[in-house]
Design an enzyme around this catalytic site. Sequence first.
Site, PDB file in Angstrom:
ATOM      1  N   GLY A   1       0.794  -1.288   0.087  1.00 36.67           N
ATOM      2  CA  GLY A   1       0.090  -0.067  -0.078  1.00 36.67           C
ATOM      3  C   GLY A   1       0.927   1.374  -0.001  1.00 36.67           C
ATOM      4  O   GLY A   1       0.772   2.190   0.942  1.00 36.67           O
TER       5      GLY A   1
ATOM      6  N   SER B   1       1.790   3.624  -2.146  1.00 37.52           N
ATOM      7  CA  SER B   1       1.550   4.626  -3.315  1.00 37.52           C
ATOM      8  C   SER B   1       0.986   5.907  -2.914  1.00 37.52           C
ATOM      9  O   SER B   1       0.891   7.191  -3.552  1.00 37.52           O
ATOM     10  CB  SER B   1       0.919   4.320  -4.358  1.00 37.52           C
ATOM     11  OG  SER B   1      -0.436   3.898  -4.191  1.00 37.52           O
TER      12      SER B   1
ATOM     13  N   ALA C   1      -5.502   0.287   2.236  1.00 37.53           N
ATOM     14  CA  ALA C   1      -6.961   0.444   2.481  1.00 37.53           C
ATOM     15  C   ALA C   1      -7.621   0.109   1.204  1.00 37.53           C
ATOM     16  O   ALA C   1      -7.336   0.939   0.230  1.00 37.53           O
ATOM     17  CB  ALA C   1      -7.050   1.931   2.691  1.00 37.53           C
TER      18      ALA C   1
ATOM     19  N   TYR D   1     -16.635   5.231  13.363  1.00 35.99           N
ATOM     20  CA  TYR D   1     -15.444   4.478  12.992  1.00 35.99           C
ATOM     21  C   TYR D   1     -15.051   3.367  14.106  1.00 35.99           C
ATOM     22  O   TYR D   1     -15.258   2.354  13.818  1.00 35.99           O
ATOM     23  CB  TYR D   1     -14.398   5.492  13.086  1.00 35.99           C
ATOM     24  CG  TYR D   1     -13.158   4.850  12.325  1.00 35.99           C
ATOM     25  CD1 TYR D   1     -12.715   5.343  10.847  1.00 35.99           C
ATOM     26  CD2 TYR D   1     -12.089   4.077  12.835  1.00 35.99           C
ATOM     27  CE1 TYR D   1     -11.643   5.047  10.178  1.00 35.99           C
ATOM     28  CE2 TYR D   1     -11.057   3.565  12.500  1.00 35.99           C
ATOM     29  CZ  TYR D   1     -10.840   3.735  10.884  1.00 35.99           C
ATOM     30  OH  TYR D   1      -9.887   3.434  10.051  1.00 35.99           O
TER      31      TYR D   1
ATOM     32  N   VAL E   1      -6.678  13.947   5.769  1.00 35.07           N
ATOM     33  CA  VAL E   1      -7.308  13.719   4.569  1.00 35.07           C
ATOM     34  C   VAL E   1      -6.483  12.875   3.738  1.00 35.07           C
ATOM     35  O   VAL E   1      -5.087  13.028   3.429  1.00 35.07           O
ATOM     36  CB  VAL E   1      -7.186  15.068   3.777  1.00 35.07           C
ATOM     37  CG1 VAL E   1      -8.189  14.830   2.584  1.00 35.07           C
ATOM     38  CG2 VAL E   1      -7.744  16.206   4.765  1.00 35.07           C
TER      39      VAL E   1
HETATM   40  P1  NAD Z   1      -4.882   5.449   0.986  1.00 36.43           P
HETATM   41  O1  NAD Z   1      -5.988   5.361   0.127  1.00 36.43           O
HETATM   42  O2  NAD Z   1      -4.151   6.799   0.838  1.00 36.43           O
HETATM   43  O3  NAD Z   1      -3.995   4.297   0.620  1.00 36.43           O
HETATM   44  C1  NAD Z   1      -4.153   3.115   0.199  1.00 36.43           C
HETATM   45  C2  NAD Z   1      -3.288   2.213  -0.417  1.00 36.43           C
HETATM   46  O4  NAD Z   1      -3.374   1.032  -0.511  1.00 36.43           O
HETATM   47  C3  NAD Z   1      -2.821   2.736  -1.774  1.00 36.43           C
HETATM   48  O5  NAD Z   1      -1.334   2.567  -1.967  1.00 36.43           O
HETATM   49  C4  NAD Z   1      -3.342   1.848  -2.881  1.00 36.43           C
HETATM   50  O6  NAD Z   1      -2.608   1.679  -3.953  1.00 36.43           O
HETATM   51  C5  NAD Z   1      -3.121   0.507  -1.930  1.00 36.43           C
HETATM   52  N1  NAD Z   1      -4.147  -0.388  -2.293  1.00 36.43           N
HETATM   53  C6  NAD Z   1      -5.452  -0.430  -2.134  1.00 36.43           C
HETATM   54  N2  NAD Z   1      -5.957  -1.725  -2.525  1.00 36.43           N
HETATM   55  C7  NAD Z   1      -5.062  -2.557  -2.850  1.00 36.43           C
HETATM   56  C8  NAD Z   1      -4.980  -3.788  -3.376  1.00 36.43           C
HETATM   57  N3  NAD Z   1      -5.854  -4.613  -3.781  1.00 36.43           N
HETATM   58  N4  NAD Z   1      -3.627  -4.012  -3.633  1.00 36.43           N
HETATM   59  C9  NAD Z   1      -2.515  -3.439  -3.483  1.00 36.43           C
HETATM   60  N5  NAD Z   1      -2.536  -2.167  -3.195  1.00 36.43           N
HETATM   61  C10 NAD Z   1      -3.590  -1.460  -2.840  1.00 36.43           C
HETATM   62  O7  NAD Z   1      -5.091   5.170   2.607  1.00 36.43           O
HETATM   63  P2  NAD Z   1      -4.417   5.775   3.809  1.00 36.43           P
HETATM   64  O8  NAD Z   1      -5.533   6.637   4.609  1.00 36.43           O
HETATM   65  O9  NAD Z   1      -3.114   5.977   3.845  1.00 36.43           O
HETATM   66  O10 NAD Z   1      -4.606   4.401   4.917  1.00 36.43           O
HETATM   67  C11 NAD Z   1      -3.372   3.695   5.195  1.00 36.43           C
HETATM   68  C12 NAD Z   1      -3.918   2.886   6.407  1.00 36.43           C
HETATM   69  O11 NAD Z   1      -3.714   3.644   7.373  1.00 36.43           O
HETATM   70  C13 NAD Z   1      -5.378   2.120   6.460  1.00 36.43           C
HETATM   71  O12 NAD Z   1      -5.465   0.770   7.281  1.00 36.43           O
HETATM   72  C14 NAD Z   1      -6.126   3.057   7.228  1.00 36.43           C
HETATM   73  O13 NAD Z   1      -7.287   2.664   7.926  1.00 36.43           O
HETATM   74  C15 NAD Z   1      -5.023   3.562   8.012  1.00 36.43           C
HETATM   75  N6  NAD Z   1      -5.208   4.941   8.792  1.00 36.43           N
HETATM   76  C16 NAD Z   1      -5.610   6.064   8.025  1.00 36.43           C
HETATM   77  C17 NAD Z   1      -6.041   7.183   8.700  1.00 36.43           C
HETATM   78  C18 NAD Z   1      -6.560   8.525   7.789  1.00 36.43           C
HETATM   79  O14 NAD Z   1      -7.152   9.378   8.431  1.00 36.43           O
HETATM   80  N7  NAD Z   1      -6.532   8.548   6.551  1.00 36.43           N
HETATM   81  C19 NAD Z   1      -5.932   7.522  10.096  1.00 36.43           C
HETATM   82  C20 NAD Z   1      -5.341   6.219  11.066  1.00 36.43           C
HETATM   83  C21 NAD Z   1      -5.068   4.904  10.285  1.00 36.43           C
END
Ligand code: NAD
Length: 395
Positions: free
Chosen positions: A48, A50, A140, A235, A274
């Site tokens: 994940g 990117s 995600a 959440y 975000v």
């Molecule tokens: P994001 O959407 O920015 O990144 C998701 C990543 O997963 C991307 O690199 C995407 O290409 C990759 N991905 C999705 N499906 C895929 C698949 N089938 N195969 C390969 N790659 C795949 O999300 P984010 O907000 O950075 O979330 C990442 C983690 O952090 C998650 O577990 C999320 O719950 C957690 N998180 C997010 C927040 C927030 O506020 N954004 C807060 C705390 C924790």
Amino acid sequence: MIIKPKVRGFICINAHPQGCAAHVQEQIDYIKDKGPIAGAAKNVLVIGCSTGYGLASRITAAFGGGANTLGVCFEKPPTEKRTASAGYYNTAAFEVAAKEAGLYAETINGDAFSHECKDKAIAMLKEQMGKVDLVVYSLASPRRQDPDSGELFTSVLKPINEGYTAKNLNTDTLKIGDVTVEPANEDEIAQTVKVMGGEDWELWIDALQKADLLADNCKTVSYTYLGEKLTWPIYGHATIGKAKEDLDRASAAINEKLACLGGDAHVSVLKALVTQSSSAIPIMPLYISLLYKVMKEEGTHEGCIEQLYRLFTEGLYTDSPRLDDTNRYRMDNLELLPEIQAKVEELWPQVTEENLMQISDYKGYNEDFLRLFGFGFDGVDYEADTSPLVEADFK
Ligand code: NAD
């Protein structure tokens, strides 16, 4: 083509190649400015990699730790007529910068849940990078295909037991109204756990361990959000919260598996900000807009890269990590300070369409949202005729 943002609901369906490269460079500069991170991993796998927290993890590992990185993501390449997804451009820019810095940096663009993707990663690690000493799991995804049965599972963002009505900002119309979300049924809860729980994290670690690709003292980390009263109904105490509880189960199970290597697994609790994923969660855009306002006023606001720098220096690579009683790294400590939460709770009932721009930092939220897709960077000419095509050699 002239590339201007095309926002549809909570997503922007195009991205700017030079803008995304500027976003990556800004994060690289932040980490370089901080200086080297002592004791950090040298061979890192980021699942994940990117966008959002995964991209920031990869940048911190490479430019703070001097690590070689193999990334896994699921992104759309460009065509003559359509831009790539932001994560595609981000990853292309990251690879160029990392290689210029003399680091190994390759990326698999495929479905991380599949056996094929894991097999490809294992083959590449064996041939090119060697054993890994950090595995970051930052996926995600709204759905997951079970690699054995082929069954497709879909995650939902719903409360559990009873429906929930709350104030919500429609980021398309800037109207504030009530949103009602009906409770999930048992099957929806189970499917969300299947997609966003810890099973696939465990499958990755099992596959790497079986292939003898985990180095001694290897660490692995997966990300969660806990939040507080305002966000719990949608959440922490909702379907996604159930899935995240399953990460704690997986973390304990992986810890047992890594004991023979002296390795460890942790869930890290990160702050709300975000990203492409969080903008899809009801009430989050309004909560984040208010949180930004309060934390910026306090001088404690952080983005993905600041959070990740702290995770490396205050969690992963320090002798005294900030852990809670569930063995999780806590990087959400500033968001959850009682005085910060109290101020957000005080503002919550007051915010209206009329005072949105004064009471909340929706402006900052929206700027950050557009920046995720490469829009709003100084030095990028958004009026220029720009080719969407960017060369990348993803596997
Ligand atoms: P994001 O959407 O920015 O990144 C998701 C990543 O997963 C991307 O690199 C995407 O290409 C990759 N991905 C999705 N499906 C895929 C698949 N089938 N195969 C390969 N790659 C795949 O999300 P984010 O907000 O950075 O979330 C990442 C983690 O952090 C998650 O577990 C999320 O719950 C957690 N998180 C997010 C927040 C927030 O506020 N954004 C807060 C705390 C924790």
